[in-house]
Every structure is written in structure tokens, then in C-alpha cells.
Design an enzyme around this catalytic site. Structure first.
Site, mmCIF file in Angstrom:
data_model
loop_
_atom_site.group_PDB
_atom_site.id
_atom_site.type_symbol
_atom_site.label_atom_id
_atom_site.label_comp_id
_atom_site.label_asym_id
_atom_site.label_seq_id
_atom_site.Cartn_x
_atom_site.Cartn_y
_atom_site.Cartn_z
ATOM 1 N N LYS A 53 0.840 -1.205 0.000
ATOM 2 C CA LYS A 53 0.000 0.000 0.000
ATOM 3 C C LYS A 53 0.875 1.255 0.000
ATOM 4 C CE LYS A 53 -3.831 -2.459 2.090
ATOM 5 N NZ LYS A 53 -4.678 -2.776 3.246
ATOM 6 N N GLN A 97 -4.619 -1.786 9.473
ATOM 7 C CA GLN A 97 -4.530 -3.089 8.813
ATOM 8 C C GLN A 97 -5.119 -4.171 9.716
ATOM 9 O OE1 GLN A 97 -3.596 -3.474 5.619
ATOM 10 N NE2 GLN A 97 -4.053 -5.649 5.734
ATOM 11 N N ASP A 120 -11.338 2.549 3.765
ATOM 12 C CA ASP A 120 -11.701 1.126 3.640
ATOM 13 C C ASP A 120 -13.213 0.950 3.450
ATOM 14 O OD1 ASP A 120 -9.569 -0.750 3.792
ATOM 15 O OD2 ASP A 120 -9.277 -0.341 5.926
HETATM 16 N N1 GUN Z 1 -7.017 -7.000 5.995
HETATM 17 C C1 GUN Z 1 -7.405 -7.768 4.953
HETATM 18 N N2 GUN Z 1 -8.056 -7.024 4.033
HETATM 19 C C2 GUN Z 1 -8.093 -5.768 4.509
HETATM 20 C C3 GUN Z 1 -8.619 -4.542 4.011
HETATM 21 O O1 GUN Z 1 -9.230 -4.465 2.945
HETATM 22 N N3 GUN Z 1 -8.432 -3.446 4.808
HETATM 23 C C4 GUN Z 1 -7.797 -3.509 6.015
HETATM 24 N N4 GUN Z 1 -7.695 -2.390 6.717
HETATM 25 N N5 GUN Z 1 -7.298 -4.632 6.506
HETATM 26 C C5 GUN Z 1 -7.441 -5.751 5.748
#
Ligand code: GUN
Length: 297
Positions: A53, A97, A120
């Protein structure tokens, strides 16, 4: 094999080019989008996702702040950090995350992030807007990535029967909401099947579009599919394979070889939905910065 392969890497690269242009436009107006990524602990998969990211932000001209907290960080620490970032006008998007360590509640984290910075689309406020069909919230990254893959592959879900396999808050539920939306590029008749569905294959076999998000390696077999179905595989599973240097291989929720022989189009794993999720996160960060600029006027 008869199916055409939907190339998520290529489509994500196209989306990222558009996003980079949007970033340039914002920079001309004196705003550089900024994403804050909070990683709690040292989960290896989470570390890889966060690294990707942050790297993608840099490629597209988006600023990022990576904030790493100890595995046994106290809830006050996490929520104090989120509060600071909520109040920082230079930060446009915040994500924590997942999964967090057990002492940190996902639900409380989601509720603590300002809905305006919830890139998100996990906050109840944005999930509510999604269900209501309001377009001023965010769109959830993975499901929106799937919608974009369909659109850019000229697959129109309107009037089609779609089955979503899995009912998670991150993928299954918002996926169903997006597909059923009364909107261009959506308007499908949607069925959600899950671990409580007896004879799941009965439903899958009737579907024109199958979205697999159940988290079970190669769960969807060729025999479960209607000939000519479009198959979108959201799964990312590691299965042991001692013949490989890493000792495992990555497979989706769909048995690719079997499904590709029956489907009209299919996404591979890796290289299908995965790259789209990050592309949509970048898009949401830019949207958050644009909205903040509008509010400041
Ligand atoms: N962990 C697995 N997928 C995601 C996601 O789309 N966003 C976040 N913040 N954590 C994750």
C-alpha cells in the site's frame, strides 16, 4: 481452456494511471493526498499488504504515513493515534490493517476512524450509505475492484443472476450490495450463499456471475458452474507445496483449471482481484482529499 482471462494487473494499472492524473490535478490546487496506515504487531501477511500500500502511494504521488505499533499496544494508544490522525487536516485517509491483535477490537477501531477518512469503507456510516445507494460515501475497496473489473471487461451485470459465495463484512455483504444497486454497471439479481447454505452448488450452478469469497482453497469446482459463467475469484489462500522454494503456493477459492474449462471469463489468483483492491484504496484516498478540499471552501 475456453475462458478469457480477466487481467487484474493490467486493469489496475489503467485505473492507477487515472488516479495519478487526479493526484496531479489536486496538487495544482495545493493539496497532496495523504494516507495513514496503522499496523499493529508483526503479522507477516499484514506487513506485506502494508508495504504494498505504501509503495503504491509513492508510485502515484500520494503521501503516506506508516505507523507501526507494538503487538501488545494498549487500546488507548491505538485510539489516541486514530484521534490524532482524525484531527490532522494533512491526512485524508486512515486505515488500520486487519486483523489487529486480540486486545484491540475491530469493531471499536472501525467506529473510531472519522467517516470522512474511512477509505476502507468499514465505518457503519459509510456501510449505511452504501446500502442506501448514496454516492457521497466511500466504496469498499475489494468489492468496488470487482465491479471495476467487470465494467472494464465489458461484462454488464444488469439483469444477470449473480451468486456471492461468502458473507463477510469486508467482501460478501458489500459485494452483494454493490451488485444489486439500482445503477449503471450493477442491477443484478443477487443471491448470497454461505456456510449455512445447504446444497450451495444448486445456487452456484444457476448463476451467470459467480463471486467466490469464502476463504477456502479451490472450493468452487468446474462441475458447480453454469457453462459460460463469469467467475471472479476473491480468495487468496496459501497451500503447502514442499516442491516450491517457499514451501507453499497461492491459490484462490476457485479451482482455476476446472473453472476455466467451463467459464466464459475468469480472474486468476494472483493477478486478478488482488491488484484492484489497492487501486481502489488509492482512488478512495484521492476522493477523500477532494472531498476535504470541497468542505474547506
Ligand atoms: N485485511 C485484509 N483485508 C483488509 C482490508 O481491505 N483493509 C484492512 N484495513 N485490513 C485488511
Amino acid at each position: 481452456m475456453s475462458a478469457s482471462i480477466i487481467d487484474g494487473k493490467k486493469i489496475a494499472a489503467e485505473v492507477n494511471v487515472e488516479t495519478a492524473v487526479m493526484v496531479e490535478e489536486l496538487k495544482k490546487k495545493g493539496v497532496q493526498p495523504c494516507l495513514a496506515v496503522i499496523l499493529i504487531g508483526d503479522n507477516p501477511a499484514s506487513q506485506i499488504y502494508v508495504k504494498s500500500k505504501v509503495a503504491r502511494c509513492a508510485e502515484l504521488g500520494i503521501l503516506s504515513r506508516k505507523l507501526v505499533l507494538d503487538r501488545d499496544a494498549k487500546p488507548e494508544e491505538v485510539f489516541g493515534l486514530i484521534r490524532e490522525l482524525n484531527e490532522d487536516s494533512a491526512v485524508h485517509g486512515i486505515l488500520v490493517q486487519f486483523p489487529p491483535p486480540p486486545q484491540i477490537s475491530e469493531k471499536t477501531v472501525v467506529g473510531a476512524i472519522s467517516p470522512d477518512k474511512d477509505v476502507d469503507c468499514f465505518h457503519p456510516c459509510n456501510v449505511g450509505k452504501l446500502l442506501l445507494g448514496e454516492t457521497d460515501g466511500f466504496s469498499p475497496c475489494t468489492p468496488q475492484g470487482v465491479m471495476t473489473l467487470l465494467e472494464k471487461s465489458s461484462i454488464n451485470p444488469s439483469g444477470k443472476s449473480a451468486v456471492v459465495i461468502g458473507r463477510s463484512n469486508i467482501v460478501g455483504k458489500p459485494m452483494a450490495a454493490l451488485l444489486m444497486q439500482k445503477a449503471k454497471g450493477a442491477n443484478a439479481t443477487v443471491t448470497v450463499v454461505h456456510s449455512g447454505t445447504p446444497d450451495m452448488a444448486e445456487y452456484v450452478r444457476r448463476a451467470d456471475i459467480v463471486i467466490a469469497a469464502i476463504g477456502k482453497p479451490e472450493f468452487v469446482r468446474g462441475s458447480m458452474l453454469k457453462p459460460g459463467a463469469v467467475v471472479i475469484d476473491v480468495g487468496i489462500n496459501r497451500v503447502a507445496d514442499p516442491s516450491l522454494p517457499k514451501g507453499y503456493r497461492v491459490v484462490g477459492d476457485v479451482c482455476f483449471e476446472e473453472a476455466a474449462a467451463v467459464a466464459s471469463a475468469i480472474t486468476p489468483v494472483p493477478g486478478g482481484v488482488g491488484p484492484m483492491t489497492i487501486a481502489m484504496l488509492m482512488r478512495n484516498t484521492v476522493k477523500a482529499a477532494e472531498a476535504a478540499l470541497q468542505r474547506a471552501k
